[in-house]
Structure formats: C-alpha cells, structure tokens
Scaffold this active site. Structure first.
Site, PDB file in Angstrom:
ATOM      1  N   LYS A   4      25.834  -0.725  27.980  1.00 39.97           N
ATOM      2  CA  LYS A   4      25.886  -1.876  27.433  1.00 39.97           C
ATOM      3  C   LYS A   4      26.198  -1.445  25.963  1.00 39.97           C
ATOM      4  O   LYS A   4      24.979  -0.886  25.347  1.00 39.97           O
ATOM      5  CB  LYS A   4      25.735  -3.173  27.509  1.00 39.97           C
ATOM      6  CG  LYS A   4      25.817  -4.130  27.333  1.00 39.97           C
ATOM      7  CD  LYS A   4      26.078  -4.622  25.882  1.00 39.97           C
ATOM      8  CE  LYS A   4      25.687  -5.080  24.413  1.00 39.97           C
ATOM      9  NZ  LYS A   4      25.880  -5.278  23.274  1.00 39.97           N
ATOM     10  N   CYS A  61      16.613   4.702  12.604  1.00 43.16           N
ATOM     11  CA  CYS A  61      15.704   3.840  12.774  1.00 43.16           C
ATOM     12  C   CYS A  61      14.638   5.461  11.909  1.00 43.16           C
ATOM     13  O   CYS A  61      13.296   4.982  12.026  1.00 43.16           O
ATOM     14  CB  CYS A  61      15.529   4.238  13.720  1.00 43.16           C
ATOM     15  SG  CYS A  61      15.815   5.572  14.929  1.00 43.16           S
ATOM     16  N   GLU A 112      13.108   2.466  22.220  1.00 45.26           N
ATOM     17  CA  GLU A 112      13.025   2.204  20.730  1.00 45.26           C
ATOM     18  C   GLU A 112      13.594   1.958  20.197  1.00 45.26           C
ATOM     19  O   GLU A 112      15.008   0.861  20.172  1.00 45.26           O
ATOM     20  CB  GLU A 112      13.914   4.068  20.955  1.00 45.26           C
ATOM     21  CG  GLU A 112      13.035   5.311  22.340  1.00 45.26           C
ATOM     22  CD  GLU A 112      13.732   6.417  22.455  1.00 45.26           C
ATOM     23  OE1 GLU A 112      15.583   6.176  21.878  1.00 45.26           O
ATOM     24  OE2 GLU A 112      13.883   6.710  23.472  1.00 45.26           O
ATOM     25  N   GLU A 147      10.865  -3.877   7.795  1.00 45.95           N
ATOM     26  CA  GLU A 147      12.160  -2.577   8.049  1.00 45.95           C
ATOM     27  C   GLU A 147      13.542  -3.000   7.510  1.00 45.95           C
ATOM     28  O   GLU A 147      13.870  -4.621   8.118  1.00 45.95           O
ATOM     29  CB  GLU A 147      12.722  -2.494   9.234  1.00 45.95           C
ATOM     30  CG  GLU A 147      13.205  -1.079   9.410  1.00 45.95           C
ATOM     31  CD  GLU A 147      14.158  -1.386  11.012  1.00 45.95           C
ATOM     32  OE1 GLU A 147      14.609  -1.995  12.197  1.00 45.95           O
ATOM     33  OE2 GLU A 147      14.477   0.237  11.346  1.00 45.95           O
TER      34      GLU A 147
END
Ligand code: NAD
Length: 489
Positions: free
Chosen positions: A184, A292, A259, A389
């Site tokens: 997906k 990331c 992750e 973040e």
C-alpha cells in the site's frame, strides 16, 4: 486524465491508476486526485481509492498464491526476483521521471542512484535468501535443523518520500523469504508503485504473489492490517500511524516492524574537518529536508562554532532552489501544500516561543511549494523545533562546551534513527560512535549504507530491524527441528 484503460500519461510515461490484484488491474469506483508538487495545477492522475472490499480481495489473492510461491524454494523465487531486478534497471528512466513528477525528488539523484537501489534490493535479497534457507549442526546427541519457513501474506505500507526505493527495500525480503505481498503506497506519491506492479507481471511473478492497493491510509489501511490472514506487517511512516497499525498487529499477534521518523543530531567536535562537516550540514537541505535520516540538529563545539557557521552559510547561500527536473537544482519543492503549511507553522511557533531564526524562515514564492533553507537557534533544548521532527528544510543550531554536553544534547530527544559525528580522533570516533543512541551512526560520512547491516530506530524511531538477514528473519517463521542422532537410517 484517466482513459478507459485507467491509465494516465505522466510526462510521456503510461501509468495505471488502478490496483493490481491477483495479476490483474482492478479499478475502484471512487478515486483520489494525485497532483504534481512541481506544479500544483497539474493533475497527474485520478487514482483508484481502495476500500475494505479492495483490501480483502488483495489479501485473499495473496493467501491463495502463498503455498505455491513458498513451495518454489529460495532458488526458484530468486530466478524471478533477478528478472525483476533487471527490469527495474531497464526502466530506470521512466521510473525516475514518474517519481520526480509525483514527489519532486531530484531527477538526477533518482536517475543516477535511487531507483537503481531498488533493483539492487531485489538482487541482494535473492542472493541472501538462497545462501541461507536452513542451517544444521550437531549437539547433545541430536541434529539441529533451523529453517526459515515462509510465514504467509505480508502487508507492506510505505510513506511518500522515496516511495520506489522504500517499497523495494521491504517488498524484496518479503518475496525472497517466500511470503506473498500486498503493498500500500502513500496517497501523496502513489504512481511509482504502479510501475513496480507492472514489472512484477512482466517478470513472470505468478498472479497474487505481489498485489498493490491504492488508497487513502485511513480507509484502506485498517482493513488490510487487521485481516487475520496477514502474517507480517512492515511499515515505514510516522510514529502516529505506527501506533494505530501496531494495535492491529497486536490484536492478531502478527510480527510488525516500523521504520519511523527521526531528529538526527549532527555533532561537530573541535578537532573535526570543518569543511567536510559544513558540507554535510548544508546537504541536509537536499530534497527539502524530507529525509527521515537527516541530521537536523547541528551541535557544534563552542570553539569552532564561528568557523563552522561561516562555511555552512557560504555553502547554503550557493544552493540552487529550482525545478527537480533540472540537474542544477539542489532544493526542490515540498511534496504537498498541507505539508508545506505544517513546516511553516513549526517555524512560526518557534519564533513565537522565543527561538531565533538565523536564516530563512519563509516560503520562497506565493504559488510554488518551496520553503527557504532555514536555521533556527533555539531558546532552549526543550523547544518544540529541537524535540519534534519537522520533515522539511529546517535545521537547528546549538553549541556545546565538552564531549559530555555534546552527548547529552545528541541523545536528548525521543527519537533515535540516525546520528552523524565529525571528529579527527579515532578514539572519539569509536567512543562517541558507540554512545550515540541511534540505529545508524555515521562518523565523518553521511548516508553510506551496507544493505546487510541492521537498519531501524531506537526510541520512537522504530520497532524491530530490517536490512540483510534481519529482514529475512523477520519475514520468516524460524523453526528448529531436532532429530536424535542414530535413531533413523
Ligand atoms: P504516514 O504515517 O502519514 O503514512 C505512511 C503510510 O501509512 C501511508 O501509506 C499512509 O497512507 C498509511 N496510513 C495512514 N494511516 C493509516 C492507517 N490508519 N492504517 C494503515 N495505514 C495508514 O507517514 P508519511 O507522512 O507518509 O511519511 C513521513 C514519515 O515517514 C516521517 O515521519 C518520516 O521520518 C518517516 N519515514 C521513515 C523512514 C525510515 O526508514 N525510518 C523512511 C522514510 C520516511
């Protein structure tokens, strides 16, 4: 834009807008718009929006195809995976073009490096799975036979940044381990997954072994991850979504890897090569910081702070903001107006809270999706801009007086995906390298990766490890058979 064949023309490349289920293209009655960050007025495709029925059909196909795929053995599967790798290599120009239009990563890096890594993932996992299907040794009067038994249908859910490479990074070990897959992709960059789906068919993968469903995460995601036939879930994305998926995985007792985001420190000791450190720091603005693994917290020894900043500003001044298709561009548009608004809001809140914006801090143009390379000197290490973040071209700058303070600052967030250290000392490289709490630590380098090393995050940056044998172990049921020696003939 959709034709009767449910394909869109993306800069000259034909891309199916539908799901791939059991080897066939399947449309949904509902669609969602996919626009190009390079020009938001450009509608790339109306993409099929999957629902619970789509998810169930894809998992059913994966479950039906599983016994035959598992029964092929690692070598049988490797033949098809290597063919797929070759096809990815042959199609690098088209995949790079579509990915560039869809999520605005630089065409040059897609074309020269990133897409080819996808091909390498399939080859490497074919090799690794072949090298170890089972191990045998003798102890306590028994023969021990440890095997990697294929686990069943595996759901792979990926984020919008680097979607092709990240999908192959997770799909390749699942397929090599003998699992069937439902992928997906993210709704903000769904198109390169559709090209991958075409290539799996062309490579001769049996129907149902690789399925791909498009759709909005909150709609098609929950029925996928809560289906009891699914035996593995491999997710890359935000901690918020991981919490939701993790609850579904726990309910069905399904192994789950995540992750997740990062807030990497980039630590510059007084004995570091300042030119090299400043170059890597300025590089963090590449892909508009939507990485990331980025080192977004610059932590610099007090005594070299001025020299570092001088170099850093000069390099950042020279960065070219532009169109991702242009090879001279360093700074690309951001993925989506909502994401740009989120990044802008972060910096606005930082200003209001008393942090100092040292450079940037504004949108570049009214209509384009560029945000200026931004550097913030935080009022405190507890500032939101240091602790959360941003996932944009926004770095923070702090100084430290000694190694102990450097480590305390570096390890002070809830995240722990990556850390980068610059030092001229071998001793400090090892000592601090070990003490930094991050899944991957780079010393005097950045983004260098060995596919066989474990990859994942500490803290809220992730759960479990992938990469090399770690991913194959995760995708397998490891079983031990012990046979009393001399009891059979
Ligand atoms: P996200 O969590 O919003 O979405 C990721 C995927 O999950 C998408 O495909 C989305 O459709 C799907 N999803 C959303 N809700 C769902 C639900 N309820 N059930 C199932 N699936 C659902 O993340 P994003 O914004 O696409 O990606 C950015 C994040 O990903 C950042 O935090 C970034 O750091 C992280 N990331 C991590 C890595 C890594 O390797 N650690 C790599 C790339 C990106």
């Amino acid at each position: 834009m959709s034709t009767e064949h449910q394909r869109s023309d993306v800069a000259g490349v034909e891309v199916s807008v539908d799901h791939l289920i059991n080897g066939a293209r399947v449309p949904s009655a509902r669609t969602f718009e996919d626009r190009s960050p390079l020009d938001w007025s450009l509608l790339l495709a109306d993409v099929s929006a999957g629902d619970a029925e789509t998810a169930q059909a894809a998992v059913a196909a994966a479950a039906a195809a599983f016994p035959e795929w598992a029964g092929l053995g690692a070598s049988g599967r490797a033949v098809i995976l290597r063919r797929l790798a070759d096809l990815v290599d042959e199609n690098v120009p088209d995949i790079a073009t579509v990915e560039c239009m869809d999520m605005a990563m630089r065409h040059e890096s897609l074309r020269e490096r990133v897409i080819a890594r996808g091909a390498r993932n399939f080859r490497a996992y074919a090799d690794l799975a072949e090298a170890y299907e089972e191990r045998r040794w003798s102890s306590n009067g028994t023969a021990n036979l440890v095997q990697r038994m294929p686990a069943g249908p595996s759901v792979v859910i990926t984020p919008w940044n680097a979607p092709f490479m990240l999908a192959t990074w997770k799909v390749a070990p699942a397929l090599a381990a003998g699992n069937t897959v439902v992928l997906k992709p993210a709704e903000w960059s769904p198109l390169s997954a559709s090209l991958l789906a075409d290539l799996t068919v062309e490579a001769g993968m049996p129907p149902g072994v690789f399925n791909m469903v498009q759709g909005i995460g909150e709609e098609v995601g929950p029925p996928l991850v809560s289906d009891r036939r699914v035996r593995r879930i491999s997710f890359t994305g935000s901690p918020e979504t991981a919490r939701i998926i993790g609850a579904a995985a726990a309910a069905n007792i399904v192994p789950f890897t995540a992750e997740l985001g990062g807030k990497g420190p980039l630590v510059v000791l007084a004995d570091a090569d300042l030119d090299a450190a400043a170059a890597v720091a300025a590089d963090q603005y590449g892909d508009s910081g939507q990485v990331c693994l980025a080192g977004t917290r610059l932590l610099v020894a007090e005594e070299v702070a001025d020299g570092f900043l001088e170099r850093f500003h000069a390099l950042t001044d020279a960065l070219v903001l532009g169109d991702s298709r242009d090879d001279v561009t360093d700074i690309t548009p951001m993925i989506h107006p909502d994401h740009l608004a989120g990044v802008k809001a972060f910096v606005d809140r930082a200003r209001e809270a008393g942090d100092t914006v040292l450079r940037g801090g504004e949108r570049l143009t009214e209509d384009g999706l560029w945000y200026e390379p931004t550097l913030v000197s935080p009022f405190s290490n507890d500032s939101e801009i240091v602790q959360r973040e941003v996932f944009g071209p926004v770095l923070t700058f702090q100084t430290f007086s000694d190694e102990e303070e450097a480590l305390a600052l570096a390890n002070s967030t809830e995240y722990g995906l990556s850390a980068t250290l610059f030092t001229g000392s071998e001793q400090k490289a090892e000592r601090l390298g070990r003490a930094l709490r991050a899944g991957t630590v780079w010393v005097n380098c950045f983004l260098v990766r060995d596919l066989t090393a474990p990859f994942g995050g500490c803290g809220i940056s992730g759960l479990g490890r992938e990469g090399g044998d770690y991913a194959l172990d995760f995708q397998s049921d490891l079983t031990t058979v012990q046979i009393r020696e001399g009891s059979t003939s």
